[in-house]
Write an enzyme that holds these catalytic residues in place. Structure first.
Site, short mmCIF file in Angstrom:
data_model
loop_
_atom_site.label_atom_id
_atom_site.label_comp_id
_atom_site.label_asym_id
_atom_site.label_seq_id
_atom_site.Cartn_x
_atom_site.Cartn_y
_atom_site.Cartn_z
N ASP A 16 50.77 3.98 26.51
CA ASP A 16 52.13 4.21 26.98
C ASP A 16 52.78 2.87 27.38
O ASP A 16 52.33 2.22 28.31
CB ASP A 16 52.12 5.15 28.18
CG ASP A 16 53.50 5.70 28.53
OD1 ASP A 16 54.50 4.99 28.29
OD2 ASP A 16 53.57 6.83 29.04
N ALA A 65 51.30 7.36 23.27
CA ALA A 65 52.22 6.51 24.04
C ALA A 65 53.13 7.40 24.89
O ALA A 65 52.64 8.31 25.56
CB ALA A 65 53.01 5.62 23.09
N HIS A 66 54.44 7.18 24.84
CA HIS A 66 55.35 7.93 25.72
C HIS A 66 56.11 8.99 24.91
O HIS A 66 57.34 8.99 24.85
CB HIS A 66 56.32 6.99 26.43
CG HIS A 66 56.91 7.58 27.68
ND1 HIS A 66 56.22 7.66 28.86
CD2 HIS A 66 58.11 8.14 27.92
CE1 HIS A 66 56.97 8.23 29.78
NE2 HIS A 66 58.13 8.54 29.23
N ASP A 67 55.36 9.86 24.28
CA ASP A 67 55.95 10.99 23.56
C ASP A 67 54.91 12.10 23.50
O ASP A 67 53.81 11.96 24.02
CB ASP A 67 56.43 10.57 22.16
CG ASP A 67 55.30 10.02 21.29
OD1 ASP A 67 54.17 9.83 21.82
OD2 ASP A 67 55.52 9.78 20.09
#
Length: 236
Positions: A198, A225-227
């Site tokens: 992330d 990551a950030h999803d």
């Protein structure tokens, strides 16, 4: 076997707008946050947590499993801490404790989040801008289908494009402060879920959340990551 309730937070989607409160300078707020100064916001994350409880009240639901990702993770943490009688469990996904000593976003992720909107405000330009921002924080090991992602962003844009609301939400998140003392009061069974890669809210932030909630379980997903990649649906 579960009833899932997903809703638009205040100020986005089809929920009530708060345009009368003005638009905060998010870039300045982010800078003040980094250097440890206070950040002003038109409303607080705690207000958004109260909105969640208000929705449960309206639906006559006494208790629920509370799940939130990113800013939603902070909202969910406050729900679990402030409304323990309404919380069956807490799942905090890719969020943070607000500890000021935690690592910040990468420069690329910060630019993606805080970059100004394109000068051309037609739908095509705005969708491409949203696509660039999304790809900057996307999971390296679980890439999204470009066409599917673009179609999703088009749907979101056509449903409601309201950047002023997003700015107020970001300000609220930046102003939410250090929640470590609040996290220590959470008694509900808790899972903290975080991607190892992330760039926006580094995995150290997830570990800090888990460290301050009694009995919390930490689960790190390599390559995330950030999803919320479609390929990880079964994991989620």
């Amino acid at each position: 076997g579960f009833r899932v309730i997903r809703f638009d937070n205040r100020d986005i989607g089809l929920s009530q707008r708060f345009d009368h409160l003005g638009v905060p300078n998010v870039a300045l707020g982010a800078l003040r946050h980094v250097v440890g100064l206070g950040v002003r916001s038109p409303y607080a994350i705690a207000d958004m947590a109260a909105d969640s409880i208000g929705l449960l009240d309206a639906l006559s639901i006494e208790r629920a499993h509370i799940v939130g990702a990113s800013m939603g993770g902070a909202i969910a943490q406050i729900v679990a801490a402030a409304y323990p009688q309404r919380t069956l469990s807490l799942t905090s996904i890719m969020s943070t404790s607000g500890n000021p000593d935690l690592p910040p976003p990468t420069e690329q992720a910060s630019r993606a989040l805080l970059a100004p909107l394109p000068a051309t405000r037609d739908k095509e330009a705005l969708v491409e801008d949203a696509l660039r921002r999304q790809l900057a924080v996307a999971s390296p090991d679980f890439p999204s289908c470009p066409q599917r992602l673009r179609e999703t962003l088009v749907d979101e844009h056509e449903r409601n494009f309201h950047p002023r609301g997003v700015a107020r939400q970001l300000a609220a998140f930046l102003a939410s402060g250090d929640r470590r003392a609040l996290l220590r009061t959470i008694s509900a069974p808790t899972l903290v879920l975080h991607g190892a890669d992330d760039p926006l809210i580094p995995v150290a932030c997830g570990y800090d959340v888990a460290a301050h909630i009694p009995g919390a379980k930490m689960q790190v997903i390599e390559g995330m990551a950030h999803d919320l990649p479609l390929a990880l649906t079964e994991v989620f």
